[in-house]
Design a protein around this motif. Structure first.
Motif, PDB file in Angstrom:
ATOM      1  N   ALA A  21      34.042  38.476  47.402  1.00 53.52           N
ATOM      2  CA  ALA A  21      35.338  37.641  47.642  1.00 53.52           C
ATOM      3  C   ALA A  21      36.565  38.264  47.474  1.00 53.52           C
ATOM      4  O   ALA A  21      37.544  38.151  48.168  1.00 53.52           O
ATOM      5  CB  ALA A  21      35.054  36.155  47.178  1.00 53.52           C
ATOM      6  N   THR A  22      36.795  38.752  46.138  1.00 51.24           N
ATOM      7  CA  THR A  22      37.780  39.438  45.541  1.00 51.24           C
ATOM      8  C   THR A  22      38.178  40.749  46.567  1.00 51.24           C
ATOM      9  O   THR A  22      39.334  40.913  46.797  1.00 51.24           O
ATOM     10  CB  THR A  22      37.427  39.914  44.320  1.00 51.24           C
ATOM     11  OG1 THR A  22      37.193  38.460  43.374  1.00 51.24           O
ATOM     12  CG2 THR A  22      38.726  40.594  43.527  1.00 51.24           C
ATOM     13  N   LEU A  23      37.074  41.518  46.846  1.00 55.35           N
ATOM     14  CA  LEU A  23      37.301  42.400  47.558  1.00 55.35           C
ATOM     15  C   LEU A  23      37.886  42.238  48.980  1.00 55.35           C
ATOM     16  O   LEU A  23      38.941  42.748  49.238  1.00 55.35           O
ATOM     17  CB  LEU A  23      36.084  43.275  47.622  1.00 55.35           C
ATOM     18  CG  LEU A  23      36.158  44.665  48.194  1.00 55.35           C
ATOM     19  CD1 LEU A  23      36.851  45.620  47.291  1.00 55.35           C
ATOM     20  CD2 LEU A  23      34.825  45.337  48.250  1.00 55.35           C
ATOM     21  N   ASN A  24      37.531  40.988  49.592  1.00 53.63           N
ATOM     22  CA  ASN A  24      38.103  40.441  50.824  1.00 53.63           C
ATOM     23  C   ASN A  24      39.326  40.367  50.664  1.00 53.63           C
ATOM     24  O   ASN A  24      40.265  40.516  51.619  1.00 53.63           O
ATOM     25  CB  ASN A  24      37.117  39.465  51.508  1.00 53.63           C
ATOM     26  CG  ASN A  24      36.038  40.223  52.359  1.00 53.63           C
ATOM     27  OD1 ASN A  24      36.173  40.450  53.278  1.00 53.63           O
ATOM     28  ND2 ASN A  24      34.884  40.344  51.678  1.00 53.63           N
ATOM     29  N   LEU A  25      39.835  39.778  49.603  1.00 53.16           N
ATOM     30  CA  LEU A  25      41.379  39.218  49.404  1.00 53.16           C
ATOM     31  C   LEU A  25      42.095  40.460  49.483  1.00 53.16           C
ATOM     32  O   LEU A  25      43.384  40.076  49.588  1.00 53.16           O
ATOM     33  CB  LEU A  25      41.354  38.346  47.956  1.00 53.16           C
ATOM     34  CG  LEU A  25      40.654  37.045  48.019  1.00 53.16           C
ATOM     35  CD1 LEU A  25      40.865  36.361  46.683  1.00 53.16           C
ATOM     36  CD2 LEU A  25      41.334  36.009  48.928  1.00 53.16           C
ATOM     37  N   ARG A  26      41.818  41.588  49.213  1.00 56.96           N
ATOM     38  CA  ARG A  26      42.455  42.889  49.287  1.00 56.96           C
ATOM     39  C   ARG A  26      42.654  43.238  50.598  1.00 56.96           C
ATOM     40  O   ARG A  26      43.910  43.874  50.911  1.00 56.96           O
ATOM     41  CB  ARG A  26      41.890  44.044  48.406  1.00 56.96           C
ATOM     42  CG  ARG A  26      41.605  43.768  47.083  1.00 56.96           C
ATOM     43  CD  ARG A  26      41.041  44.908  46.294  1.00 56.96           C
ATOM     44  NE  ARG A  26      42.034  46.215  46.469  1.00 56.96           N
ATOM     45  CZ  ARG A  26      43.076  46.276  45.547  1.00 56.96           C
ATOM     46  NH1 ARG A  26      43.150  45.743  44.594  1.00 56.96           N
ATOM     47  NH2 ARG A  26      43.783  47.461  45.725  1.00 56.96           N
ATOM     48  N   GLY A  27      41.786  42.755  51.383  1.00 62.11           N
ATOM     49  CA  GLY A  27      41.946  43.245  52.974  1.00 62.11           C
ATOM     50  C   GLY A  27      40.589  43.661  53.371  1.00 62.11           C
ATOM     51  O   GLY A  27      39.900  44.277  52.691  1.00 62.11           O
TER      52      GLY A  27
END
Length: 668
Positions: free
Chosen positions: A173-179
């Motif tokens: 989820a954190t990785l996806n918040l980056r883009g």
């Protein structure tokens, strides 16, 4: 009219808290909309789209074929027709969705297809099913990844599996918040390792038994003969249908490409169709190949291990570096399943955003973060998937039943919509061929859906039906609320326009330029509506003769409904200027000296704060105004459905020593 300033990573220097600095470290700095090539840099080429979206379909080979093979029981000889049936199903559904991509090049997948072809009410059912589907996509992918990774871990350590699953989910989820692009590029190496190791596993697993093919064929023939004598033709067909349906998880993820069209590199349709080809061919080969390997190597279930793990150990025993090969195979399988959860984080928030744009879901789900991700949707998907993971305790067999029901509900509605579409276009060439494709696809999808619901309803399927039904009900409540508010605002507009009827239309006064030394009313508006007009008139009703200048200001918000290509920011700028021009014409009819200004960005509050600070330096005697819908009886859910933008801007400006008033528009 003042030229807009596109938002950029540069901001007014403000002291940031520790948590804000940590957040920025995790997800990165804001993106600048001034970069005209921004969308090109964020979009995905076919290979990266195959990784980010196709991995969902390919990874289902980690649990779909196993569920199907185990459903055969002692009739394992049916694996041969089952493998052929899997190949045909993957190719038919993929071809059907390639046609959907051509028909709906802007994306939207099952939600848009059902909405446009079967009506909004059916569309919201499909959209709600998709949202639950993508939540379970994340859940099952993470749980299956844990199973694969823990297949070479001693049984006494398996109680840590759920904890590890939760940590993987939060990390993704954190990785996806980056883009999107960053998350896909970071996960590409494990995708490549999966493809190579499974190509070797299946290739060697089949060709090493090439000399035994005749004996295997004889074994399959004997099995058919014995099965016919024991249960008959109809019994064998039922066994095959049951295994085919319970292995329905194999076909999940095929729709992800049509949902993800907005993030494809131009030209989108050819890019998406090529991605679909990559996914379909790789999934058909992998799923069917694993089934044949299970049969050839007489693989059976072993507690604490997946059947793919058992197969890898058997095959690797005849190869050099066997332990390394097993480790890479299982690790890449687990890692690919984590990549597959990526599709849920890409497409789930996008479906929520599409429904939010149509007012079926709270409008905040259509908002983009300053990293141009649908942040609210990602956080919701993460929380819901974590809840599902804890509820099922990471049990893949339980999740796959819950998962498959909604997948094939959406598939069925899409096939039905496209079948109806082509029947209604009988005058066109090749309509029969297109209609036949979707008729066969509909038959396959409805068959799998029906058997899965009947077979597994009491084993967890009921939960999916209940949750999806609740989400559909919630969508109708949200839509009704927004409709009521829209009607009330329309009433305000009509009342104010009656009051303005005495002002001659088309006669704009020749008013002079604004005098910065005079008291100035700066009105923040979001659109040309009854709320904005009502607020403007109330300023001069409350302070007759005091304000000598009027400025209309707005923030053109770049959300998921807008940001779909390189040209969309320019289109938003043009639309924003046209909207402000309507306010200017109205104010000039009232002989009020006026101008306008605006910003473009992803966060209305941040951009409005910067704009207001700048204008306050130009007009030191300015007072800021905004309209706000106020309900007679405040309810907790109203804050979820309606943004608190006006209050947020007011707090920031008051902290800076500037005056802002919020004028209410009362809603009974």
């Amino acid at each position: 009219m003042t030229q807009a300033k596109l938002s950029s990573a540069d901001a007014v220097p403000v002291e940031r808290s520790f948590f804000h600095r940590l957040w920025r470290t995790l997800i990165g700095a804001p993106r600048g909309l001034a970069d005209k090539s921004l969308f090109h840099h964020l979009s995905l080429i076919p290979f990266l789209a195959w990784v980010g979206l196709g991995a969902d379909g390919l990874s289902s080979s980690s649990y779909g074929p196993e569920e199907a093979f185990r459903a055969l029981g002692e009739h394992s000889y049916l694996a041969v027709p089952l493998a052929l049936l899997m190949i045909a199903t993957v190719l038919i559904i993929s071809l059907a969705y390639s046609r959907i991509i051509e028909a709906f090049p802007s994306g939207g997948g099952g939600y848009l297809v059902a909405t446009k072809l079967l009506g909004p009410r059916v569309g919201v059912v499909s959209g709600s099913a998709l949202v639950v589907d993508y939540i379970l996509t994340i859940t099952i992918s993470i749980a299956a990844a844990g199973d694969a990774l823990f297949s070479f871990v001693p049984l006494h350590l398996h109680h840590w599996k759920l904890t590890v699953d939760a940590m993987l989910l939060l990390g993704l989820a954190t990785l996806n918040l980056r883009g999107v692009r960053e998350s896909v590029v970071a996960l590409t190496p494990v995708f490549i390792v999966f493809v190579i190791t499974h190509l070797l596993l299946i290739g060697y697993g089949i060709f090493s038994h090439a000399s035994e093919m005749q004996a295997t064929a004889a074994k399959v023939t004997d099995g058919f003969s014995q099965g016919l004598s024991n249960v008959g033709v109809f019994g064998l067909l039922l066994l095959l249908l049951r295994a085919f349906s319970l292995g329905g998880g194999t076909y999940t993820g095929i729709e992800a490409v049509s949902n993800g069209l907005p993030i494809m590199r131009e030209p989108r349709v050819p890019t998406a169709k090529r991605t679909m080809l990559y996914m379909a061919s790789s999934l058909a080969f992998t799923a069917a190949g694993l089934l044949l390997c299970y049969l050839l190597w007489s693989i059976s279930h072993v507690p604490g291990k997946t059947m793919n793990a058992v197969l890898a150990e058997r095959v690797a025993a005849q190869l050099p570096f066997s332990s390394t090969f097993v480790f890479l195979t299982l690790f890449s399988e687990g890692a690919l399943l984590i990549v597959a959860a990526q599709a849920g984080f890409i497409d789930g928030p996008r479906v929520l955003a599409n429904m939010a744009v149509d007012s079926w879901m709270p409008h905040r789900f259509s908002a983009l973060s300053d990293r141009l991700t649908t942040q609210n949707g990602i956080l919701l998907m993460c929380g819901a998937a974590l809840s599902a993971l804890i509820y099922t305790k990471g049990n893949v067999s339980a999740i796959v039943v819950m998962y498959s029901i909604n997948v094939f509900l959406t598939f069925s509605l899409s096939m039905l919509g496209m079948l109806q579409h082509w029947i209604s276009r009988r005058a066109e060439q090749h309509w029969r061929r297109q209609a036949a494709l979707f008729a066969v696809g509909l038959l396959l999808c409805v068959s799998i859906l029906t058997v899965t619901v009947l077979e597994k309803f009491t084993e967890g399927g009921w939960m999916t039906v209940v949750v999806t039904g609740m989400l559909v009900g919630l969508a109708f409540i949200v839509r009704k609320h927004y409709g009521m508010v829209y009607d009330k605002i329309s009433e305000l507009y009509q009342e104010d326009m009656v009051e303005l009827a005495h002002v001659p239309a088309g006669e704009e006064a020749a008013v002079g330029p604004l005098d910065p030394s005079q008291p100035t009313a700066i009105l923040l508006v979001s659109s040309y509506s009854g709320l904005g007009i009502h607020t403007m008139l109330n300023i001069f009703r409350m302070f007759p003769g005091y304000y000598k200048n009027l400025l209309f200001v707005t923030v053109g918000v770049v959300d998921s409904g807008v940001f779909k290509g390189e040209e969309t920011v320019d289109a938003l700028q043009e639309e924003t200027e046209k909207m402000l021009a309507r306010y200017l014409r109205l104010a000039k009819r009232l002989r009020i000296p006026c101008e306008c200004d605006y910003e473009l960005g992803t966060d209305a509050v941040d951009e409005a704060e910067k704009l207001c600070r700048r204008l306050h330096r130009e007009f030191p005697k300015a007072t800021f105004f905004a309209g706000k819908i106020v309900f007679q009886r405040e309810r907790w859910y109203q804050r979820l459905l309606h943004n608190e933008t006006a209050f947020a801007i007011q707090r920031r400006l008051q902290w800076s020593g500037q005056t802002m008033m919020i004028i209410p528009a009362r809603m009974a």
